[in-house]
Design a protein around this motif. Structure first.
Motif: not given
Ligand SMILES: Nc1ncnc2c1ncn2[C@@H]1O[C@H](COP(=O)(O)OP(=O)(O)O)[C@@H](O)[C@H]1O
Ligand SMILES: [Mg+2]
Length: 360
Positions: A139-146, A152-171
């Motif tokens: 799991i570790k390798n694909p997880l690092a990819g995700i 990367l996606i979060s860099m181009n996101l409007p602030p209101e959507d950042l919550e979603l990528t933050d969630l992915i990173v935190a989990e």
């Protein structure tokens, strides 16, 4: 020729001789250990002053004496002045030569339970953890990819959507932490045995707890300074104590709680294994807390991997503890009621020929 006195002293079960007036005439060394009192201080005292039983057995006891018959009582709580009640079985019988004198043996159920637990823990833990280790690796390798992609996606996101990528990173981080704990098992080497001053280990654990996860706790030392050296791996034993202190700190109120680290010597504690071999485990360390106690639902399986009573728990702490102690040839048990939880470790002392080469 082996004398009766030797047999009496070696009997691994607490045993008492009780006279016609219910006074203690003699107690063996396991019995002294059970009461935590010396023979000298209990001989001549009324037995029911020393041993508290939460069942009306005095009548049955008197009847057994009158009729000269044995009496067996299972699953009753037996306490003594200094310790919380333990579930025990009682065996009582009149002495053949002197039927008004009774012999009473107390077998704590905890002991029987412990024997089986250590073996089942070991095999169950090993298969579940072997599986988890394989998965962790996969799991570790694909997880690092995700998580990388999410960043990367979060860099181009409007602030209101950042919550979603933050969630992915935190989990993702949470899963990595879990996987790392699983991998700790795989990396656990066999203990490097040497003479260990267990109080040094306890001190290190206590200090590090107070600086970190246990800053809100009061941790008192209650050591037997004459305790001989233990035989074990100091780093692994440190991990054990830290895990126990951490659990006790996590269940305490935010406002704090009390932990007592208690060390003592119990000469008669021997572990008899299924293969018939025996090992003496006279060094005892107890981590005692006054928190809420083990949750009822998980009480029977706390040492199994992935059994947790906490929201964000992994259930790997006590499985690791149990693995390390069992690799040490030692024993762990727990008794828990609200307000008093005791994790007790029993460890071997250093073999005589290594007695003076202490390292820390
Ligand atoms: N001293 C304690 N008092 C009450 N409950 C405890 C204590 N130690 C452990 N537990 C319970 O046992 C569970 C398993 O502990 P552990 O194996 O360390 O896993 P984790 O801490 O990740 O949940 C804990 O979640 C908690 O519910
Ligand atoms: Mg834990």
């Amino acid at each position: 020729m082996i004398s009766d006195a030797n047999i009496w002293a070696s009997l691994p079960i607490p045993a008492f001789l009780i006279d016609a007036d219910d006074k203690i005439i003699d107690v063996n060394s396991a019995g002294e250990g059970f009461l935590n009192l010396s023979a000298k201080s209990v001989i001549g005292t009324p037995v029911w002053d020393q041993i508290a039983i939460d069942a009306p057995i005095e009548d049955a006891f008197a009847r057994a004496r009158k009729n000269g018959t044995p009496l067996f009582v299972n699953d009753i709580d037996v306490g003594s002045g200094s310790r919380a009640p333990l579930q025990c079985a009682l065996q009582i019988a009149p002495l053949i030569v002197e039927p008004t004198t009774m012999i009473m043996m107390i077998s704590p159920r905890e002991l029987a339970g412990r024997m089986t637990q250590s073996h089942s823990v070991k095999s169950a833990a090993q298969s579940a953890i072997g599986m988890a280790e394989m998965l962790a690796h996969e799991i570790k390798n694909p997880l690092a990819g995700i998580t990388g992609a999410a960043q990367l996606i979060s860099m181009n996101l409007p602030p209101e959507d950042l919550e979603l990528t933050d969630l992915i990173v935190a989990e993702g981080r949470r899963i990595v932490k879990l996987l790392e704990q699983v991998e700790q098992f795989g990396n656990l080497s066999t203990p490097e045995f040497r003479a260990v001053n267990i109080h040094d280990v306890l001190d290190r654990a206590r200090r590090s707890a107070l600086l970190g996860f246990g800053a809100h706790m009061r941790i008192v030392e209650d050591y037997d300074p004459s305790l001989p050296l233990a035989y074990g791996d100091p780093d692994q034993l440190l991990q054990v104590i830290l895990n126990l202190l951490k659990n006790a700190s996590e269940v305490a109120d935010r406002s704090g709680g009390n932990i007592r680290i208690h060390s003592y010597y119990e000469h008669s504690f021997r572990l008899r294994r299924a293969d018939g071999s025996g090992q003496s485990l006279p060094l005892q360390v107890e981590i005692i807390d006054d928190g809420p106690g083990l949750p009822e639902e998980i009480r029977a399986d706390v040492f199994d991997p992935f059994v947790s009573g906490r929201e964000n728990g992994t259930g790997l702490g006590l499985a690791l503890v149990s693995k390390i102690i069992s690799d040490h040839g030692g024993w762990i048990s727990v008794t828990s009621v609200p307000g008093r939880t005791v994790f007790r470790l029993s460890l071997p002392r250093v073999p005589r020929n290594l007695d003076n080469e202490e390292t820390s």
